[in-house]
Design a protein around this motif. Sequence first.
Motif, PDB file in Angstrom:
ATOM      1  N   SER A 260       0.812  -1.219   0.000  1.00 26.05           N
ATOM      2  CA  SER A 260       0.000   0.000   0.000  1.00 26.05           C
ATOM      3  C   SER A 260       0.848   1.272   0.000  1.00 26.05           C
ATOM      4  N   PHE A 261       2.113   1.171   0.375  1.00 30.16           N
ATOM      5  CA  PHE A 261       2.984   2.344   0.359  1.00 30.16           C
ATOM      6  C   PHE A 261       3.440   2.697  -1.057  1.00 30.16           C
ATOM      7  N   ILE A 262       3.204   1.824  -1.998  1.00 32.16           N
ATOM      8  CA  ILE A 262       3.612   2.046  -3.382  1.00 32.16           C
ATOM      9  C   ILE A 262       2.419   2.603  -4.150  1.00 32.16           C
ATOM     10  N   PRO A 263       2.596   3.734  -4.848  1.00 29.04           N
ATOM     11  CA  PRO A 263       1.463   4.342  -5.563  1.00 29.04           C
ATOM     12  C   PRO A 263       0.777   3.367  -6.503  1.00 29.04           C
ATOM     13  N   LYS A 264      -0.538   3.502  -6.606  1.00 31.60           N
ATOM     14  CA  LYS A 264      -1.347   2.558  -7.386  1.00 31.60           C
ATOM     15  C   LYS A 264      -0.888   2.461  -8.831  1.00 31.60           C
TER      16      LYS A 264
ATOM     17  N   PHE B  90      19.652  -3.845 -10.056  1.00 30.58           N
ATOM     18  CA  PHE B  90      18.663  -4.487 -10.924  1.00 30.58           C
ATOM     19  C   PHE B  90      17.393  -3.655 -11.075  1.00 30.58           C
ATOM     20  N   LEU B  91      17.240  -2.627 -10.237  1.00 31.67           N
ATOM     21  CA  LEU B  91      16.050  -1.785 -10.277  1.00 31.67           C
ATOM     22  C   LEU B  91      16.219  -0.607 -11.218  1.00 31.67           C
ATOM     23  N   LYS B  92      15.137  -0.274 -11.917  1.00 40.39           N
ATOM     24  CA  LYS B  92      15.102   0.962 -12.679  1.00 40.39           C
ATOM     25  C   LYS B  92      15.134   2.144 -11.707  1.00 40.39           C
ATOM     26  N   LYS B  93      15.569   3.290 -12.175  1.00 41.32           N
ATOM     27  CA  LYS B  93      15.500   4.473 -11.336  1.00 41.32           C
ATOM     28  C   LYS B  93      14.039   4.749 -11.011  1.00 41.32           C
ATOM     29  N   GLY B  94      13.769   4.963  -9.740  1.00 39.88           N
ATOM     30  CA  GLY B  94      12.386   5.138  -9.310  1.00 39.88           C
ATOM     31  C   GLY B  94      11.697   3.830  -8.994  1.00 39.88           C
ATOM     32  N   GLY B  95      12.419   2.714  -9.178  1.00 42.72           N
ATOM     33  CA  GLY B  95      11.863   1.411  -8.827  1.00 42.72           C
ATOM     34  C   GLY B  95      11.778   1.234  -7.323  1.00 42.72           C
ATOM     35  N   PHE B  96      11.102   0.175  -6.899  1.00 38.52           N
ATOM     36  CA  PHE B  96      10.779   0.009  -5.481  1.00 38.52           C
ATOM     37  C   PHE B  96      11.455  -1.226  -4.880  1.00 38.52           C
ATOM     38  N   MET B  97      11.858  -1.068  -3.635  1.00 38.02           N
ATOM     39  CA  MET B  97      12.416  -2.160  -2.838  1.00 38.02           C
ATOM     40  C   MET B  97      11.542  -2.333  -1.602  1.00 38.02           C
TER      41      MET B  97
ATOM     42  N   GLU C 209      18.371   4.354   3.592  1.00 37.76           N
ATOM     43  CA  GLU C 209      18.766   5.642   3.012  1.00 37.76           C
ATOM     44  C   GLU C 209      20.207   5.610   2.518  1.00 37.76           C
ATOM     45  N   GLU C 210      21.087   5.027   3.321  1.00 39.42           N
ATOM     46  CA  GLU C 210      22.498   4.968   2.946  1.00 39.42           C
ATOM     47  C   GLU C 210      22.724   4.172   1.662  1.00 39.42           C
ATOM     48  N   CYS C 211      21.839   3.244   1.368  1.00 39.94           N
ATOM     49  CA  CYS C 211      21.986   2.385   0.188  1.00 39.94           C
ATOM     50  C   CYS C 211      21.334   2.974  -1.052  1.00 39.94           C
ATOM     51  N   GLY C 212      20.886   4.220  -0.966  1.00 47.23           N
ATOM     52  CA  GLY C 212      20.383   4.895  -2.154  1.00 47.23           C
ATOM     53  C   GLY C 212      18.895   4.768  -2.384  1.00 47.23           C
ATOM     54  N   PHE C 213      18.132   4.655  -1.291  1.00 46.04           N
ATOM     55  CA  PHE C 213      16.683   4.577  -1.401  1.00 46.04           C
ATOM     56  C   PHE C 213      16.039   5.680  -0.568  1.00 46.04           C
ATOM     57  N   ALA C 214      14.976   6.255  -1.091  1.00 48.61           N
ATOM     58  CA  ALA C 214      14.160   7.179  -0.307  1.00 48.61           C
ATOM     59  C   ALA C 214      13.078   6.363   0.393  1.00 48.61           C
ATOM     60  N   PRO C 215      13.060   6.356   1.722  1.00 54.57           N
ATOM     61  CA  PRO C 215      12.056   5.551   2.433  1.00 54.57           C
ATOM     62  C   PRO C 215      10.639   6.021   2.128  1.00 54.57           C
ATOM     63  N   LEU C 216       9.769   5.060   1.869  1.00 51.82           N
ATOM     64  CA  LEU C 216       8.351   5.346   1.644  1.00 51.82           C
ATOM     65  C   LEU C 216       7.508   4.939   2.844  1.00 51.82           C
ATOM     66  N   GLY C 217       8.007   3.982   3.607  1.00 50.14           N
ATOM     67  CA  GLY C 217       7.262   3.513   4.765  1.00 50.14           C
ATOM     68  C   GLY C 217       8.003   2.398   5.474  1.00 50.14           C
ATOM     69  N   ALA C 218       7.647   2.184   6.721  1.00 52.19           N
ATOM     70  CA  ALA C 218       8.226   1.096   7.508  1.00 52.19           C
ATOM     71  C   ALA C 218       7.280   0.785   8.661  1.00 52.19           C
TER      72      ALA C 218
ATOM     73  N   PHE D 260       9.264  -4.221   8.288  1.00 52.09           N
ATOM     74  CA  PHE D 260       9.072  -4.168   6.835  1.00 52.09           C
ATOM     75  C   PHE D 260       9.506  -2.786   6.374  1.00 52.09           C
ATOM     76  N   PHE D 261      10.385  -2.737   5.380  1.00 53.38           N
ATOM     77  CA  PHE D 261      10.969  -1.488   4.927  1.00 53.38           C
ATOM     78  C   PHE D 261      10.719  -1.315   3.429  1.00 53.38           C
ATOM     79  N   ILE D 262      10.128  -0.184   3.064  1.00 56.99           N
ATOM     80  CA  ILE D 262       9.774   0.066   1.677  1.00 56.99           C
ATOM     81  C   ILE D 262      10.421   1.370   1.227  1.00 56.99           C
ATOM     82  N   GLY D 263      11.112   1.335   0.091  1.00 58.40           N
ATOM     83  CA  GLY D 263      11.778   2.505  -0.414  1.00 58.40           C
ATOM     84  C   GLY D 263      11.779   2.554  -1.927  1.00 58.40           C
ATOM     85  N   THR D 264      12.132   3.718  -2.477  1.00 57.67           N
ATOM     86  CA  THR D 264      12.239   3.888  -3.917  1.00 57.67           C
ATOM     87  C   THR D 264      13.666   4.280  -4.284  1.00 57.67           C
ATOM     88  N   LYS D 265      14.179   3.737  -5.374  1.00 59.33           N
ATOM     89  CA  LYS D 265      15.550   3.984  -5.798  1.00 59.33           C
ATOM     90  C   LYS D 265      15.703   5.408  -6.286  1.00 59.33           C
TER      91      LYS D 265
END
Length: 249
Positions: free
Chosen positions: A30-34, A131-138, A176-185, A243-248
Amino acid sequence: MNYLELLVDFHLNNYRQGPGSKEATLKALSFIPKNDKEKIKIADIGCGSGQQTIDLAKNTNSQIAAVDLFPRFLDKLNYISKELGLSNRIKTVCESMENLSFKKESLDMIWSEGAIYNMGFKNGLQQWRKFLKKGGFMAVSEICWIRPNRPKKLCDFWNKAYSGMDSFSNKIKVVEECGFAPLGAFVLPQECWVNNYYEPSLKQIPDFLQRHNNSDEAKATVKEHMEEMEMYVKYRDYYSYGFFIGTKI
């Protein structure tokens, strides 16, 4: 069977090979836009028998590569996905999470529940990021401390079992240190451990021991699992999965 083969056999008939739930999977999703869940490529790394893979397939318009090192887990996932009419969208991949065959920047989302510890949290995020596109989600779940002033017995147990265990807040910093903007946790509730993992696994013990003729190796596998469960029952206020959700970026 060797140690790993016994572990696989012990957990094979469980819906999950670690703490989790459909609700937790969907909350993370749910933290990832529809709009970013439409026609996407997902890799579910360390998928096990794939309960969360099925939930992802049902709740996204996606093609999912379900990756695991153990063919027996993947065979079970293939069977279930075929029964549910999802086999055209779920492809199983038998390979190590440390040596993935995806092309760089080919994935829209990487998912991993309770498995990244095999590489180490930071190392896994760093290695999989390419392996993720820019703006992809982890989106990954990872065991972590959720309270300070932890009993020495508990710390000793987990220092031996997983030396990379750290606090929930520090895991967010690593994201954050690994190059992701946190979206939720968020922290997984206790029912993810008890109702969905430990209680079902207890039901497997008699058949598991019988299959292996009550061998010393099988008994040792059960003993190890029971010790972990007893530790959780006694000290569950101090740790859980986050659970940690972020975007590249």
